[in-house]
Scaffold this motif. Structure first.
Motif, PDB file in Angstrom:
ATOM      1  N   LEU A 155      29.279 -25.455 -12.528  1.00 10.10           N
ATOM      2  CA  LEU A 155      28.376 -25.864 -13.427  1.00 10.10           C
ATOM      3  C   LEU A 155      27.746 -24.753 -13.813  1.00 10.10           C
ATOM      4  N   VAL A 156      26.317 -24.057 -12.380  1.00 10.84           N
ATOM      5  CA  VAL A 156      25.179 -23.690 -12.549  1.00 10.84           C
ATOM      6  C   VAL A 156      26.445 -22.154 -12.904  1.00 10.84           C
ATOM      7  N   ALA A 157      27.415 -21.754 -12.247  1.00 14.74           N
ATOM      8  CA  ALA A 157      27.530 -20.391 -13.023  1.00 14.74           C
ATOM      9  C   ALA A 157      28.573 -20.426 -13.857  1.00 14.74           C
ATOM     10  N   GLY A 158      29.104 -21.346 -14.536  1.00 16.17           N
ATOM     11  CA  GLY A 158      29.883 -21.024 -15.916  1.00 16.17           C
ATOM     12  C   GLY A 158      28.038 -21.061 -17.172  1.00 16.17           C
ATOM     13  N   ALA A 159      27.742 -22.139 -16.903  1.00 21.27           N
ATOM     14  CA  ALA A 159      26.503 -22.278 -17.623  1.00 21.27           C
ATOM     15  C   ALA A 159      25.213 -20.963 -17.427  1.00 21.27           C
ATOM     16  N   GLN A 160      25.977 -19.846 -16.841  1.00 20.93           N
ATOM     17  CA  GLN A 160      24.883 -19.176 -16.453  1.00 20.93           C
ATOM     18  C   GLN A 160      25.703 -17.575 -17.415  1.00 20.93           C
ATOM     19  N   PRO A 204      20.430 -17.652 -25.384  1.00 19.89           N
ATOM     20  CA  PRO A 204      19.145 -18.214 -24.965  1.00 19.89           C
ATOM     21  C   PRO A 204      18.282 -17.563 -23.911  1.00 19.89           C
ATOM     22  N   SER A 205      17.771 -18.459 -23.115  1.00 14.29           N
ATOM     23  CA  SER A 205      16.848 -18.421 -21.964  1.00 14.29           C
ATOM     24  C   SER A 205      17.816 -17.843 -20.271  1.00 14.29           C
ATOM     25  N   GLY A 206      17.770 -17.249 -20.055  1.00 14.60           N
ATOM     26  CA  GLY A 206      18.697 -17.222 -18.940  1.00 14.60           C
ATOM     27  C   GLY A 206      17.784 -18.663 -17.789  1.00 14.60           C
ATOM     28  N   HIS A 207      17.073 -18.219 -17.733  1.00 17.41           N
ATOM     29  CA  HIS A 207      15.888 -18.781 -16.415  1.00 17.41           C
ATOM     30  C   HIS A 207      16.029 -20.687 -17.462  1.00 17.41           C
ATOM     31  N   VAL A 208      15.685 -20.446 -18.090  1.00 16.03           N
ATOM     32  CA  VAL A 208      15.956 -22.177 -18.649  1.00 16.03           C
ATOM     33  C   VAL A 208      17.173 -23.361 -18.108  1.00 16.03           C
ATOM     34  N   THR A 209      18.923 -22.381 -18.811  1.00 19.80           N
ATOM     35  CA  THR A 209      20.014 -22.534 -17.784  1.00 19.80           C
ATOM     36  C   THR A 209      19.792 -22.331 -16.764  1.00 19.80           C
ATOM     37  N   LEU A 210      19.359 -22.052 -15.731  1.00 22.30           N
ATOM     38  CA  LEU A 210      19.647 -22.579 -14.248  1.00 22.30           C
ATOM     39  C   LEU A 210      18.249 -23.551 -13.783  1.00 22.30           C
ATOM     40  N   VAL A 211      17.562 -23.414 -14.223  1.00 21.80           N
ATOM     41  CA  VAL A 211      16.612 -25.136 -13.669  1.00 21.80           C
ATOM     42  C   VAL A 211      17.398 -26.202 -14.609  1.00 21.80           C
ATOM     43  N   ALA A 212      17.711 -26.299 -15.884  1.00 26.05           N
ATOM     44  CA  ALA A 212      19.061 -26.581 -16.378  1.00 26.05           C
ATOM     45  C   ALA A 212      20.178 -27.593 -15.704  1.00 26.05           C
TER      46      ALA A 212
END
Length: 219
Positions: free
Chosen positions: A110-115, A137-145
């Motif tokens: 999830l974390v790797a794929g979304a990023q 999209p925002s990479g930082h928000v993707t990581l946190v979410a």
């Protein structure tokens, strides 16, 4: 002639299970559809459309004028490769400790794929009439979410509401921080949430289909 007494009862017993399996794919499919809609809608409305683009920029300028850029940068400094890697290890370890190896794999995927999806979109999409690079999209928000969703997935069921509230709060804080720091527009934040929702739905759906294939057929 087959009578009620001689008719097989296995299909009747399996009916609730089949309905449960069908119900189990509805939510993931909905997450994928809504996530894609959020990404596409953000790009079309806030990037391709001149009016939406101007409004998106105006909101970011207003946020940066609040004088909270330092605070926003302070929050974003916490979201780095070391901290994210540590969080992934902790969450995957928690899943393994609970005997959920599948959830541990889901955390990493999830974390790797979304990023990966976010970075591909950021590199492939363009902003019309702009010399600056695309920020959606925002990479930082993707990581946190994505870490927030992973937390909800690995904790015991009784703790999931609390974990969900924490995930929403931290993700919201990260989203606001990117805007007040002048790093991202609101559309970038919405698109990042869409990426995470779609990725979560896709992984959940893939897991459900895989488990369905492994389940022995009755008959």
């Amino acid at each position: 002639m087959t009578t009620l007494a001689t008719a097989p009862t296995v299909p009747l017993l399996d009916a609730p299970a089949r309905r449960g399996r069908r119900g189990g794919v509805v939510a993931p499919i909905a997450a994928v559809v809504l996530g894609l809609a959020a990404v596409i809608g953000s790009y079309v409305v806030a990037v391709l459309d001149p009016t939406g683009r101007a409004l998106d920029d105006a909101v970011m300028r207003t946020a940066t004028d609040l004088g909270l850029r330092g605070e926003g940068l302070g929050v974003l400094e916490l979201v780095g490769i070391p901290s994210v890697a540590l969080a992934v290890v902790v969450l995957a370890g928690l899943a393994l400790a609970r005997g959920r190896g599948d959830r541990a794999l889901t955390v990493v995927a999830l974390v790797a794929g979304a990023q990966v999806v976010t970075q591909l979109l950021k590199a492939g999409l363009v902003r019309p009439d702009s010399a600056e690079g695309n920020s959606l999209p925002s990479g930082h928000v993707t990581l946190v979410a994505s870490l927030g969703v992973a937390l909800v997935l690995v904790v015991p069921r009784v703790l999931r509401p609390l974990a969900g509230l924490a995930a929403v709060a931290v993700t919201g804080l990260a989203g606001v921080a990117t805007i007040v720091a002048g790093w991202h527009r609101p559309s970038d934040v919405v698109a990042a949430l869409g990426v995470v929702a779609a990725t979560t739905g896709a992984l959940t759906l893939a897991g459900a289909l895989f488990r369905g294939r492994r389940r022995p057929r009755s008959g």
